[in-house]
Design a protein around this motif. Structure first.
Motif, mmCIF file in Angstrom:
data_model
loop_
_atom_site.group_PDB
_atom_site.id
_atom_site.type_symbol
_atom_site.label_atom_id
_atom_site.label_comp_id
_atom_site.label_asym_id
_atom_site.label_seq_id
_atom_site.Cartn_x
_atom_site.Cartn_y
_atom_site.Cartn_z
ATOM 1 N N PRO A 1 0.806 -1.223 0.000
ATOM 2 C CA PRO A 1 0.000 0.000 0.000
ATOM 3 C C PRO A 1 0.842 1.278 0.000
ATOM 4 O O PRO A 1 0.369 2.314 -0.487
ATOM 5 N N VAL A 2 2.069 1.228 0.504
ATOM 6 C CA VAL A 2 2.943 2.406 0.463
ATOM 7 C C VAL A 2 3.264 2.751 -0.992
ATOM 8 O O VAL A 2 3.254 3.922 -1.386
ATOM 9 N N VAL A 3 3.524 1.746 -1.794
ATOM 10 C CA VAL A 3 3.798 1.949 -3.219
ATOM 11 C C VAL A 3 2.571 2.555 -3.896
ATOM 12 O O VAL A 3 2.690 3.454 -4.735
ATOM 13 N N VAL A 4 1.381 2.085 -3.534
ATOM 14 C CA VAL A 4 0.150 2.635 -4.112
ATOM 15 C C VAL A 4 0.069 4.134 -3.818
ATOM 16 O O VAL A 4 -0.154 4.944 -4.722
ATOM 17 N N VAL A 5 0.246 4.513 -2.573
ATOM 18 C CA VAL A 5 0.144 5.931 -2.192
ATOM 19 C C VAL A 5 1.198 6.754 -2.928
ATOM 20 O O VAL A 5 0.895 7.817 -3.491
ATOM 21 N N ASP A 6 2.433 6.269 -2.945
ATOM 22 C CA ASP A 6 3.501 6.995 -3.634
ATOM 23 C C ASP A 6 3.178 7.198 -5.111
ATOM 24 O O ASP A 6 3.333 8.301 -5.656
ATOM 25 N N LEU A 7 2.727 6.137 -5.776
ATOM 26 C CA LEU A 7 2.430 6.228 -7.205
ATOM 27 C C LEU A 7 1.235 7.131 -7.483
ATOM 28 O O LEU A 7 1.255 7.920 -8.426
ATOM 29 N N VAL A 8 0.200 7.021 -6.664
ATOM 30 C CA VAL A 8 -0.971 7.880 -6.858
ATOM 31 C C VAL A 8 -0.559 9.349 -6.781
ATOM 32 O O VAL A 8 -0.906 10.152 -7.654
ATOM 33 N N LEU A 9 0.206 9.719 -5.757
ATOM 34 C CA LEU A 9 0.599 11.118 -5.604
ATOM 35 C C LEU A 9 1.549 11.567 -6.709
ATOM 36 O O LEU A 9 1.459 12.706 -7.191
ATOM 37 N N ASP A 10 2.434 10.687 -7.142
ATOM 38 C CA ASP A 10 3.328 11.012 -8.255
ATOM 39 C C ASP A 10 2.511 11.247 -9.523
ATOM 40 O O ASP A 10 2.712 12.236 -10.238
ATOM 41 N N LEU A 11 1.576 10.361 -9.810
ATOM 42 C CA LEU A 11 0.761 10.496 -11.018
ATOM 43 C C LEU A 11 -0.101 11.756 -10.982
ATOM 44 O O LEU A 11 -0.271 12.422 -12.006
ATOM 45 N N LEU A 12 -0.619 12.091 -9.818
ATOM 46 C CA LEU A 12 -1.423 13.312 -9.706
ATOM 47 C C LEU A 12 -0.603 14.551 -10.050
ATOM 48 O O LEU A 12 -1.091 15.465 -10.714
#
Length: 193
Positions: free
Chosen positions: A49-60
């Motif tokens: 889930p840490v990777v999910v959060v990091d990727l979501v914020l990067d993509l945003l």
């Protein structure tokens, strides 16, 4: 398990940004890497889930993407190609990315436990609001803080005073992001149980 389905916004009126994004994300720590699935859409699989959060914020921050996060089981063994994957997490990611296209934060979470997925969705939407409203100077200061630099180190790197760094981090809601990242991680983890 988490499946991220990411769709380029306004792709009919814009250049194809998928190839560049795939290059940028090729080293992301994923179980199955981002891969083009259809047209202007990419997909990846992770159990973190840490990777999910990091990727979501990067993509945003990249401004051109709608992000769907599907939570749930996948068929094992995972195929070599991401787009060949199957399971409820892939189905949930599909419905999430469709919702994300009209969501205020351009991100949505879907899973079997709708309450838990809804909580994770709300946390990521709140984080999205912080990130999408942040100035370029705020992003710069936050990026350095995420690297572990002290305020003095950030000030030296940016050639500004410590007071200016403190003000940038406060205006950028850095402490709220730190807390929000942890909350989103816990809620995604809960949704995946």
């Amino acid at each position: 398990m988490f499946v991220l389905t990411v769709d380029q916004r306004d792709s009919r009126r814009d250049v194809d940004r998928v190839a560049d994004l795939l290059t940028d994300l090729r080293d992301a720590p994923l179980l199955r890497p981002f891969e083009r699935t259809a047209g202007d859409e990419i997909q990846a699989v992770t159990d973190d889930p840490v990777v999910v959060v990091d990727l979501v914020l990067d993509l945003l921050r990249r401004e051109h993407w709608s992000i769907g996060v599907g939570v749930g089981p996948v068929e094992h063994p995972l195929p070599e190609q991401t787009r060949a994957g199957r399971g409820r997490a892939f189905e949930h990611a599909r419905s999430a990315v469709e919702r994300a296209k009209n969501a205020p934060g351009r991100v949505a979470v879907d899973g079997a436990d709708s309450d838990a997925a809804g909580d994770a969705d709300a946390a990521l939407t709140l984080l999205a609001t912080l990130v999408l409203r942040r100035s370029a100077q705020g992003h710069e200061a936050v990026d350095l803080a995420r690297e572990g630099l002290s305020q003095a180190g950030i000030a030296e790197r940016l050639g500004i005073s410590r007071q200016a760094v403190s003000q940038r981090l406060t205006t950028a809601a850095w402490q709220a992001e730190v807390a929000g990242r942890e909350l989103a991680r816990r809620l995604l983890e809960r949704a995946d149980r």
